[in-house]
Every structure is written in structure tokens, then in C-alpha cells.
Design a protein around this motif. Structure first.
Motif, PDB file in Angstrom:
ATOM      1  N   ARG A 100      -9.887  36.563  28.057  1.00 53.32           N
ATOM      2  CA  ARG A 100     -10.138  35.183  28.786  1.00 53.32           C
ATOM      3  C   ARG A 100      -9.278  34.699  30.216  1.00 53.32           C
ATOM      4  O   ARG A 100      -9.487  34.430  31.632  1.00 53.32           O
ATOM      5  N   PRO A 101      -7.532  34.254  30.274  1.00 52.16           N
ATOM      6  CA  PRO A 101      -6.748  34.363  31.087  1.00 52.16           C
ATOM      7  C   PRO A 101      -6.853  35.728  32.483  1.00 52.16           C
ATOM      8  O   PRO A 101      -6.696  34.835  33.617  1.00 52.16           O
ATOM      9  N   LEU A 102      -7.449  36.807  31.578  1.00 53.14           N
ATOM     10  CA  LEU A 102      -7.127  37.820  32.077  1.00 53.14           C
ATOM     11  C   LEU A 102      -8.266  37.556  34.135  1.00 53.14           C
ATOM     12  O   LEU A 102      -8.360  37.242  34.764  1.00 53.14           O
ATOM     13  N   ILE A 103      -9.656  37.246  33.274  1.00 55.17           N
ATOM     14  CA  ILE A 103     -10.350  37.024  33.464  1.00 55.17           C
ATOM     15  C   ILE A 103     -10.328  35.992  34.676  1.00 55.17           C
ATOM     16  O   ILE A 103     -10.959  35.852  35.743  1.00 55.17           O
ATOM     17  N   ARG A 104      -9.781  35.299  34.792  1.00 53.46           N
ATOM     18  CA  ARG A 104      -9.642  33.378  34.695  1.00 53.46           C
ATOM     19  C   ARG A 104      -8.457  33.876  36.208  1.00 53.46           C
ATOM     20  O   ARG A 104      -9.274  33.217  37.385  1.00 53.46           O
ATOM     21  N   PHE A 105      -8.402  34.836  36.542  1.00 55.22           N
ATOM     22  CA  PHE A 105      -6.868  34.508  37.466  1.00 55.22           C
ATOM     23  C   PHE A 105      -6.768  35.989  38.369  1.00 55.22           C
ATOM     24  O   PHE A 105      -6.447  36.246  38.708  1.00 55.22           O
ATOM     25  N   ALA A 106      -8.330  36.004  37.832  1.00 59.10           N
ATOM     26  CA  ALA A 106      -8.430  37.962  38.321  1.00 59.10           C
ATOM     27  C   ALA A 106      -8.267  38.034  40.245  1.00 59.10           C
ATOM     28  O   ALA A 106      -8.020  39.134  40.512  1.00 59.10           O
ATOM     29  N   ARG A 107      -8.229  36.910  40.114  1.00 58.98           N
ATOM     30  CA  ARG A 107      -8.621  37.698  42.183  1.00 58.98           C
ATOM     31  C   ARG A 107      -6.758  36.685  42.339  1.00 58.98           C
ATOM     32  O   ARG A 107      -5.935  36.716  43.543  1.00 58.98           O
ATOM     33  N   GLN A 108      -6.068  36.189  41.840  1.00 54.88           N
ATOM     34  CA  GLN A 108      -4.484  35.381  41.332  1.00 54.88           C
ATOM     35  C   GLN A 108      -3.420  35.661  40.434  1.00 54.88           C
ATOM     36  O   GLN A 108      -3.345  35.498  39.888  1.00 54.88           O
ATOM     37  N   PRO A 109      -3.409  37.418  40.256  1.00 56.84           N
ATOM     38  CA  PRO A 109      -2.662  38.229  39.024  1.00 56.84           C
ATOM     39  C   PRO A 109      -1.227  37.390  38.993  1.00 56.84           C
ATOM     40  O   PRO A 109      -1.211  37.557  38.079  1.00 56.84           O
ATOM     41  N   GLU A 110      -0.309  36.845  40.307  1.00 58.87           N
ATOM     42  CA  GLU A 110       0.668  35.601  40.136  1.00 58.87           C
ATOM     43  C   GLU A 110       0.264  34.748  39.326  1.00 58.87           C
ATOM     44  O   GLU A 110       1.589  34.365  38.227  1.00 58.87           O
ATOM     45  N   GLN A 111      -0.216  34.462  39.393  1.00 62.33           N
ATOM     46  CA  GLN A 111      -1.203  32.747  38.558  1.00 62.33           C
ATOM     47  C   GLN A 111      -0.651  33.857  36.749  1.00 62.33           C
ATOM     48  O   GLN A 111      -0.757  32.694  35.747  1.00 62.33           O
ATOM     49  N   PHE A 112      -1.688  35.085  36.686  1.00 63.04           N
ATOM     50  CA  PHE A 112      -1.704  35.506  35.334  1.00 63.04           C
ATOM     51  C   PHE A 112      -0.049  35.909  34.657  1.00 63.04           C
ATOM     52  O   PHE A 112      -0.359  35.706  33.672  1.00 63.04           O
ATOM     53  N   ARG A 113       0.746  36.271  35.854  1.00 66.50           N
ATOM     54  CA  ARG A 113       1.975  36.864  35.349  1.00 66.50           C
ATOM     55  C   ARG A 113       2.647  35.439  35.089  1.00 66.50           C
ATOM     56  O   ARG A 113       3.589  35.071  34.095  1.00 66.50           O
ATOM     57  N   ALA A 114       2.429  34.128  35.491  1.00 63.22           N
ATOM     58  CA  ALA A 114       3.129  33.326  35.069  1.00 63.22           C
ATOM     59  C   ALA A 114       2.668  32.558  34.361  1.00 63.22           C
ATOM     60  O   ALA A 114       3.157  31.828  32.857  1.00 63.22           O
ATOM     61  N   TRP A 115       1.063  32.543  33.231  1.00 64.46           N
ATOM     62  CA  TRP A 115       0.491  32.173  32.041  1.00 64.46           C
ATOM     63  C   TRP A 115       1.443  32.480  31.347  1.00 64.46           C
ATOM     64  O   TRP A 115       1.555  32.243  30.230  1.00 64.46           O
ATOM     65  N   VAL A 116       1.720  34.222  31.045  1.00 63.71           N
ATOM     66  CA  VAL A 116       2.133  35.523  30.249  1.00 63.71           C
ATOM     67  C   VAL A 116       3.770  35.142  30.113  1.00 63.71           C
ATOM     68  O   VAL A 116       4.570  34.309  29.166  1.00 63.71           O
ATOM     69  N   GLU A 117       4.360  34.619  31.493  1.00 61.89           N
ATOM     70  CA  GLU A 117       5.882  34.320  31.293  1.00 61.89           C
ATOM     71  C   GLU A 117       5.831  32.686  30.580  1.00 61.89           C
ATOM     72  O   GLU A 117       6.817  32.172  30.076  1.00 61.89           O
TER      73      GLU A 117
END
Length: 239
Positions: A34-51
Motif C-alpha cells: 500500500r505505501p509503495l503504491i502511494r509513493f510510487a512516483r516518489q521513492p524517496e518518500q517510501f524510504r522515509a516511510w521505512v526509516e
């Protein structure tokens, strides 16, 4: 003294493996998909979500890799790519390797305790028979196991379980399971990291190289098994 598994226990373990695979897939889809799809065009936000999940994120990822090795029906490549995407090439490789090595050690210990019956829960007898040549005790056998385990594209989960049936020392297996997994993990995490950095050209190149090497590795594995199978027939009286 090894314990033996009944047919009922084998079926129960096999069903449990499938259930774990389904549950893990659902968990990945819910918590990561779900978060990966949400941040699909902004991978840096996905990594921030992971961190943002602190120490739990890398621990959970390493645990999933460990589980993937133990439950052999779960494919490993998607997790390796996901590690590079979420944590970057270096950290993703380190976490994936840690989980894979711990899983390999766990499998080795379980097979040493329960024997061939446990291996047959996950793999058909014909696949095990093709690796029968690895049961022979010799330096050449160890070198051959090292080679086919290190080359990307070979069935490492099968080799993990089969290694427990051999007389391979713990120390040697730990070294093989660590160094031998690096080429496959690195090619996948580097590609995943390139995707996370939106460097699609580098990702395509990395995956193309990984696919080519894996294809060559699989052919090498098939050729080695076929050659030893033919030699085995020649050595059999009347064969």
C-alpha cells in the motif's frame, strides 16, 4: 539421534508452509504494498516511510528473508529486490544476507535433527536424487557444492536443505552459505536500489545482467547434475 516424520506430519508441515506463504504475501501487500503504491512516483518518500519505523523496519525485513529460506516455497528474488529498493544497495545487501545466512543455518540444523523426511516436505524425491552425488565425502564434493551454491540461478533453497543431509562440517556450511549467497543478493539489491533512485537505465542493466547470469547458472547446474547422473548409471552394475 534423528527423529523421523510420519506422512501425516509431512503433509501438515507442507500445508503450514503454504499457509505461511499466503499470510506473508498478504502482510507484504498490506504493510508494504500500500505505501509503495502511494509513493510510487516518489521513492524517496517510501524510504522515509521505512526509516520512520526505526529499528523495526530492518529487523522485520531480515526476519522475512529468514522465513523465506526456511519456508522453501517462498521465492527469494522479490524480497532481495525489495531490500535494495527500501534500504539502498549497501544496507539492503547486509540485511538480506543476514536473514539468508540465519535461515540457512536454521535449515541446516533442522535437517540434521529431522533428516530426509523434513526435506521431502518441500521437495520431491526426484530432485533430491539428482543431488545424490553431493553425499560423497571428498574435498572435490565440497568445492562442487561451493561452486553450484555460489552461481546465481541455482536452487539455493533446495541446496540448503540437501546440505543438511551431508556430513559437511558446520564451519564449512556457514562459510558457503555466507559467501555463496553474495553474488545473487548483490545483483538483486543493486537493481532494487536503482529503482528506488529512479535510475531506470541502471536498474534495467542490473536486472538484465542478473537474468543472464542466473540463466547461465541454471544451465551449469543442470549440466553438473546430468553429468553425475550419467556417471552414476555407468558405475551401477548392469547399467
Amino acid at each position: 539421534m534423528k527423529r523421523t516424520l510420519t506422512e501425516k506430519q509431512k503433509k501438515t508441515l507442507s500445508l503450514a508452509a503454504v499457509v505461511i506463504f499466503i499470510l506473508l504475501s498478504l502482510a507484504l501487500a498490506w504493510f508494504v504494498g500500500r505505501p509503495l503504491i502511494r509513493f510510487a512516483r516518489q521513492p524517496e518518500q517510501f524510504r522515509a516511510w521505512v526509516e520512520g519505523h526505526g529499528l523495526w523496519a530492518p529487523l522485520a525485513y531480515a526476519a522475512m528473508v529468514l522465513l523465506q529460506v526456511v519456508v522453501a516455497v517462498i521465492p527469494g528474488e522479490p524480497l532481495e529486490i525489495a531490500g535494495g529498493y527500501a534500504f539502498g544497495a549497501w544496507q539492503g545487501t547486509a540485511l538480506c544476507l543476514a536473514g539468508a545466512v540465519l535461515g540457512s543455518v536454521a535449515v541446516f540444523a533442522l535437517v540434521r535433527r529431522w533428516g530426509r523426511g523434513l526435506v521431502e516436505v518441500f521437495f520431491p524425491v526426484d530432485k533430491l536424487e539428482k543431488l545424490h552425488f553431493l553425499l560423497r565425502t571428498s574435498p572435490k564434493r565440497t568445492a562442487l557444492l561451493w561452486l553450484i551454491f555460489t552461481v546465481p540461478g541455482t536452487p539455493k533453497d533446495l541446496l540448503c536443505y540437501f546440505a543438511g543431509l551431508t556430513d559437511l562440517p558446520w564451519r564449512t556450511w556457514l562459510l558457503i552459505a555466507t559467501v555463496g549467497r553474495l553474488p545473487s543478493i548483490v545483483t538483486s539489491t543493486v537493481g532494487g536500489s536503482a529503482l528506488g533512485e529512479q535510475n531506470y537505465r541502471a536498474a534495467v542493466i542490473a536486472f538484465a545482467i542478473a537474468l543472464a547470469v542466473a540463466g547461465a547458472g541454471y544451465l551449469i547446474y543442470r549440466a553438473v547434475c546430468r553429468r553425475h547422473e550419467q556417471n552414476g548409471h555407468k558405475e551401477t552394475p548392469g547399467g
